[in-house]
Design a protein around this motif. Sequence first.
Motif, PDB file in Angstrom:
ATOM      1  N   MET A   1       0.845  -1.168   0.095  1.00 21.24           N
ATOM      2  CA  MET A   1       0.050   0.187  -0.046  1.00 21.24           C
ATOM      3  C   MET A   1       0.761   1.261   0.022  1.00 21.24           C
ATOM      4  N   PHE A   2       0.079   2.427  -0.181  1.00 15.34           N
ATOM      5  CA  PHE A   2       1.008   3.581  -0.262  1.00 15.34           C
ATOM      6  C   PHE A   2       1.411   4.082   1.287  1.00 15.34           C
ATOM      7  N   ARG A   3       2.637   4.852   1.046  1.00 18.46           N
ATOM      8  CA  ARG A   3       3.071   5.338   2.320  1.00 18.46           C
ATOM      9  C   ARG A   3       1.948   6.500   2.773  1.00 18.46           C
ATOM     10  N   SER A   6       0.913  10.193   1.341  1.00 21.10           N
ATOM     11  CA  SER A   6       0.744  10.229   0.008  1.00 21.10           C
ATOM     12  C   SER A   6      -0.499   9.648  -0.395  1.00 21.10           C
ATOM     13  N   LEU A  17      -6.718   8.543 -13.488  1.00 16.49           N
ATOM     14  CA  LEU A  17      -6.102   7.576 -14.562  1.00 16.49           C
ATOM     15  C   LEU A  17      -7.341   6.479 -15.001  1.00 16.49           C
ATOM     16  N   LEU A  23      -5.288   8.567 -20.738  1.00 18.64           N
ATOM     17  CA  LEU A  23      -4.053   9.024 -20.094  1.00 18.64           C
ATOM     18  C   LEU A  23      -3.159   7.636 -19.859  1.00 18.64           C
ATOM     19  N   PRO A  26       0.475   7.125 -22.441  1.00 18.44           N
ATOM     20  CA  PRO A  26       2.135   7.334 -22.049  1.00 18.44           C
ATOM     21  C   PRO A  26       2.434   6.181 -20.810  1.00 18.44           C
ATOM     22  N   ALA A  27       1.616   5.869 -20.151  1.00 17.03           N
ATOM     23  CA  ALA A  27       1.949   4.803 -19.458  1.00 17.03           C
ATOM     24  C   ALA A  27       2.467   3.730 -20.060  1.00 17.03           C
ATOM     25  N   ALA A  34      11.076   1.487 -21.204  1.00 18.63           N
ATOM     26  CA  ALA A  34      11.914   0.561 -20.361  1.00 18.63           C
ATOM     27  C   ALA A  34      12.432  -0.674 -20.873  1.00 18.63           C
TER      28      ALA A  34
ATOM     29  N   GLY B  32       1.333   9.184 -16.367  1.00 16.38           N
ATOM     30  CA  GLY B  32       0.901   7.825 -16.305  1.00 16.38           C
ATOM     31  C   GLY B  32       1.547   6.684 -15.715  1.00 16.38           C
ATOM     32  N   THR B  33       2.735   7.104 -15.436  1.00 18.97           N
ATOM     33  CA  THR B  33       3.708   6.002 -14.621  1.00 18.97           C
ATOM     34  C   THR B  33       3.834   6.085 -13.133  1.00 18.97           C
ATOM     35  N   VAL B  38      10.270   3.026  -3.571  1.00 18.00           N
ATOM     36  CA  VAL B  38      10.831   3.625  -2.081  1.00 18.00           C
ATOM     37  C   VAL B  38      11.468   2.411  -1.541  1.00 18.00           C
ATOM     38  N   ASP B  48       5.345   1.491   3.822  1.00 20.59           N
ATOM     39  CA  ASP B  48       5.661   0.807   2.823  1.00 20.59           C
ATOM     40  C   ASP B  48       5.312   1.603   1.593  1.00 20.59           C
ATOM     41  N   GLY B  49       6.181   1.868   0.880  1.00 16.11           N
ATOM     42  CA  GLY B  49       6.085   2.926  -0.231  1.00 16.11           C
ATOM     43  C   GLY B  49       5.997   2.089  -1.563  1.00 16.11           C
ATOM     44  N   THR B  50       6.050   0.828  -1.535  1.00 15.19           N
ATOM     45  CA  THR B  50       6.006  -0.131  -2.681  1.00 15.19           C
ATOM     46  C   THR B  50       4.509  -0.127  -3.464  1.00 15.19           C
ATOM     47  N   GLN B  51       4.679   0.148  -4.550  1.00 17.59           N
ATOM     48  CA  GLN B  51       3.095  -0.013  -5.239  1.00 17.59           C
ATOM     49  C   GLN B  51       3.204  -1.299  -5.870  1.00 17.59           C
ATOM     50  N   ASN B  53       0.768  -2.843  -7.447  1.00 18.78           N
ATOM     51  CA  ASN B  53      -0.175  -3.122  -8.682  1.00 18.78           C
ATOM     52  C   ASN B  53       0.590  -2.991  -9.868  1.00 18.78           C
ATOM     53  N   PRO B  57       9.023   1.401 -13.645  1.00 21.82           N
ATOM     54  CA  PRO B  57       9.621   1.251 -15.139  1.00 21.82           C
ATOM     55  C   PRO B  57      11.293   1.444 -15.098  1.00 21.82           C
ATOM     56  N   GLN B 154       5.647  11.016 -11.405  1.00 15.01           N
ATOM     57  CA  GLN B 154       5.141  10.871  -9.904  1.00 15.01           C
ATOM     58  C   GLN B 154       6.064  11.264  -8.790  1.00 15.01           C
ATOM     59  N   ASP B 157       5.038  11.523  -5.132  1.00 16.91           N
ATOM     60  CA  ASP B 157       4.471  10.599  -4.291  1.00 16.91           C
ATOM     61  C   ASP B 157       5.794  10.113  -3.513  1.00 16.91           C
TER      62      ASP B 157
END
Lengths: 182, 198
Positions: A1-3, A6, A17, A23, A26-27, A34, B32-33, B38, B48-51, B53, B57, B154, B157
Amino acid sequence: MFRSPSTRASAAVLAALAAVPLLAGPAKAQSEDAAGVVEDLHFFVESLDGTETEERSETEVTVTLTSDVLFDVDESDLTAEARDRLASVAEQIRSEGAGGVVTIAGHTDDQAGDSYNQDLSERRAESVRAELAGQLSDVDVSFETVGHGETQPRVPNIVDGQPNDENRGKNRRVEITYDVQQ
Amino acid sequence: MMRAVNVVVAAALAAVPAACDDAGGTGDAGEGTPPPVVESPAPDGASDGTQTNTPAPQPPPEGGVLASRDVQAEGYSLTIDITELKRQGQSATLSFRITNTGGGDSFWSMYETLGAESSDYTVSGVVLVDPVNAQRYLVARSGGEDGPCACSQQTSDIYLYVGDSAEFFATYAAPPPDVTTINVEFPTFGAFTDVPIS
């Protein structure tokens, strides 16, 4: 999950999104980049003095020269330095060009009137065309010129209500676009 | 100029943390990315800053540090490590890591620190400079001048507590083959000179 700090911002991003499928474009391109599958990537290199910029994609190159290195103020006759600069552009077109049409577009800043600038941009594009055509007379390319006057600035001429000399200098320019061999 | 010194971040940090939500939520909805990963040396569940989903990239660094510098940012001590600068065909990709090594009273927020302009929540302000040939390499973009950068996005974040680090990347045109070292210039963090290109 997110920190935690944020969370809300990230949720807003994801919601945006999800709401606007466009949108996601671009992703996707980003992920492909990459992975090494570059399809529509544009590369930018500029001279440290800012007088020349090159934008390169898989199919074409645009070389932008500031008018200040090509012309004297309000003039459309090329300077001596301009001929040297255009000689190197001609050499690029000769060595990597794919033939076809070379497009030359003139642009001015916002000083003076619209019609004056339109005319000046057209005359300057024509001067560049004549020079390149002479240097590339043995190469199978044709030329198109267009003047945009002050209608397509790269950067704002006015910043915080004040005329910005640096930006005006960037907007006074000639763009030379040619196809490259793939 | 293309780069804007970030004066907003310090003000935002001085305010209550809630202000971060507003600042972080603007200007980046179109990117978009996912943000860079982190890394935390001691995950505690709340940071835990790791996404999970989407994969980040950036290419993985292959060990080692090419250049390193300690900088101060809004009261925090940060270490910038350049981990890779690799030529691949017509492109060259820079990888670097930012670590919060101390100072401050909470977490360092990246925001637009390395953006090319204000409200640019990417690392597209980082450029390669070849002083010998007097060329500056800007971050590549998809579709043209106004397209999304081929670089970490981003950054609004990115929150780094002490000991946390995050990995970033940016892709440029490959310099000519005879250019074997190049300068890497960061907005506000200064320049790393003569970074070897592998």
